[in-house]
Write a protein that holds these residues in place. Structure first.
Motif, PDB file in Angstrom:
ATOM      1  N   UNK A  97      13.316 -16.681 -12.892  1.00 33.78           N
ATOM      2  CA  UNK A  97      12.746 -17.607 -11.637  1.00 33.78           C
ATOM      3  C   UNK A  97      13.302 -17.014 -10.201  1.00 33.78           C
ATOM      4  N   UNK A  98      14.272 -16.301 -10.189  1.00 33.45           N
ATOM      5  CA  UNK A  98      15.006 -16.215  -9.079  1.00 33.45           C
ATOM      6  C   UNK A  98      15.869 -14.945  -8.848  1.00 33.45           C
ATOM      7  N   UNK A  99      15.432 -13.745  -9.352  1.00 30.64           N
ATOM      8  CA  UNK A  99      16.045 -12.639  -9.233  1.00 30.64           C
ATOM      9  C   UNK A  99      15.108 -11.317  -8.593  1.00 30.64           C
ATOM     10  N   UNK A 100      15.946 -10.545  -7.910  1.00 29.00           N
ATOM     11  CA  UNK A 100      15.131  -9.321  -7.437  1.00 29.00           C
ATOM     12  C   UNK A 100      15.855  -8.221  -8.334  1.00 29.00           C
ATOM     13  N   UNK A 101      14.912  -7.331  -9.058  1.00 30.38           N
ATOM     14  CA  UNK A 101      15.127  -6.150  -9.989  1.00 30.38           C
ATOM     15  C   UNK A 101      14.627  -4.831  -9.158  1.00 30.38           C
ATOM     16  N   UNK A 102      15.394  -3.872  -9.715  1.00 35.96           N
ATOM     17  CA  UNK A 102      14.779  -2.456  -9.579  1.00 35.96           C
ATOM     18  C   UNK A 102      14.941  -2.076 -10.824  1.00 35.96           C
TER      19      UNK A 102
END
Length: 263
Positions: A97-102
């Motif tokens: 719901x609330x992360x930014x990933x690479x």
């Protein structure tokens, strides 16, 4: 963004705590950032600390949101845009719901907290922490699979400019939230690139649910279809990525096609 709406603290326990403590005095869409944070918190009680020059820690004061989860949408889209400007060739996306990933590594996390007064929601403080100049050794000590912009780009970043750029992007998406929330939510859904993939949700009471992430509802809920066909609905949760079950190569190709159309 007006200069009065950007507050940079030299050292603070938590930008979220500061923003909540001064909520009534801070203008709407204020952004509180810190050079050093000593007792920050992530979701599920995780600590988020940062020494000088390593990470971005900032919290947005959003007093006019139709739905509380919209605050996380605003800050998530702003953070993702900033990350992509720093590492334009990498595959970056929002992980519900609330992360930014690479790829399969976390580069940023968001924690939104409602501010209640006299039994009424006055607004939301939405904090974001971005791994910028952190070293891999430090990130591994946090106990999660994480990466920093420095590790991906092979260079250090100038945090002072990045903080102000982030504040401007938060303002941009907050304006979109006010003027056209369906457009904002459509964009947010589209940037959740793991829709259609097999994921695992860790339940608050213990145990897990594994299935295909089929959709995000208008209320921000995740729909997960289990192997037997049952559909589970989650409004929050700790989502795990099993890299062996996610087709990252196809996701990257689709992402690159999307970028080409936008360009």
């Amino acid at each position: 963004m007006a200069e009065a709406n950007f507050i940079l603290l030299d050292r603070v326990d938590s930008t979220n705590v500061f923003a909540r403590s001064h909520f009534s005095d801070l203008p709407d869409c204020s952004v509180v950032a810190a050079v050093e944070q000593t007792a920050g918190r992530g979701r599920l009680g995780r600590r988020w600390e940062s020494r000088r020059g390593l990470s971005i820690m900032a919290s947005a004061v959003l007093k006019r949101v139709e739905q509380p989860f919209h605050a996380g949408v605003v800050v998530g889209l702003a953070g993702l845009e900033l990350v992509r400007e720093c590492i334009p060739l990498a595959f970056s996306f929002l992980k519900w719901p609330n992360d930014i990933y690479v790829d399969d590594c976390k580069v940023a996390g968001i924690l939104s907290e409602g501010v209640i007064s006299h039994g009424r929601l006055d607004g939301v403080v939405s904090g974001i922490g971005i791994n910028v100049n952190d070293e891999m050794r430090t990130l591994r000590e946090a106990g999660i699979r994480a990466v920093s912009l420095r590790e991906i780009a092979g260079r250090e970043f100038f945090l002072e400019k990045m903080r102000r750029d982030l504040a401007k992007k938060i303002e941009k998406y907050y304006i979109m939230c006010q003027s056209n929330s369906p457009q904002m939510l459509s964009l947010w859904r589209r940037e959740n690139r793991l829709i259609g993939e097999v994921l695992t949700v860790c339940l608050p009471a213990g145990g897990t649910k594994r299935g295909i992430f089929t959709e995000i509802t208008e209320r921000g809920e995740m729909l997960l279809r289990e192997p037997g066909g049952a559909v589970c609905r989650f409004d929050c949760g700790d989502v795990k990525i099993d890299a062996a079950l996610v087709d990252f190569e196809t996701l990257k190709r689709n992402f690159n096609k999307y970028k080409s159309r936008k360009g």
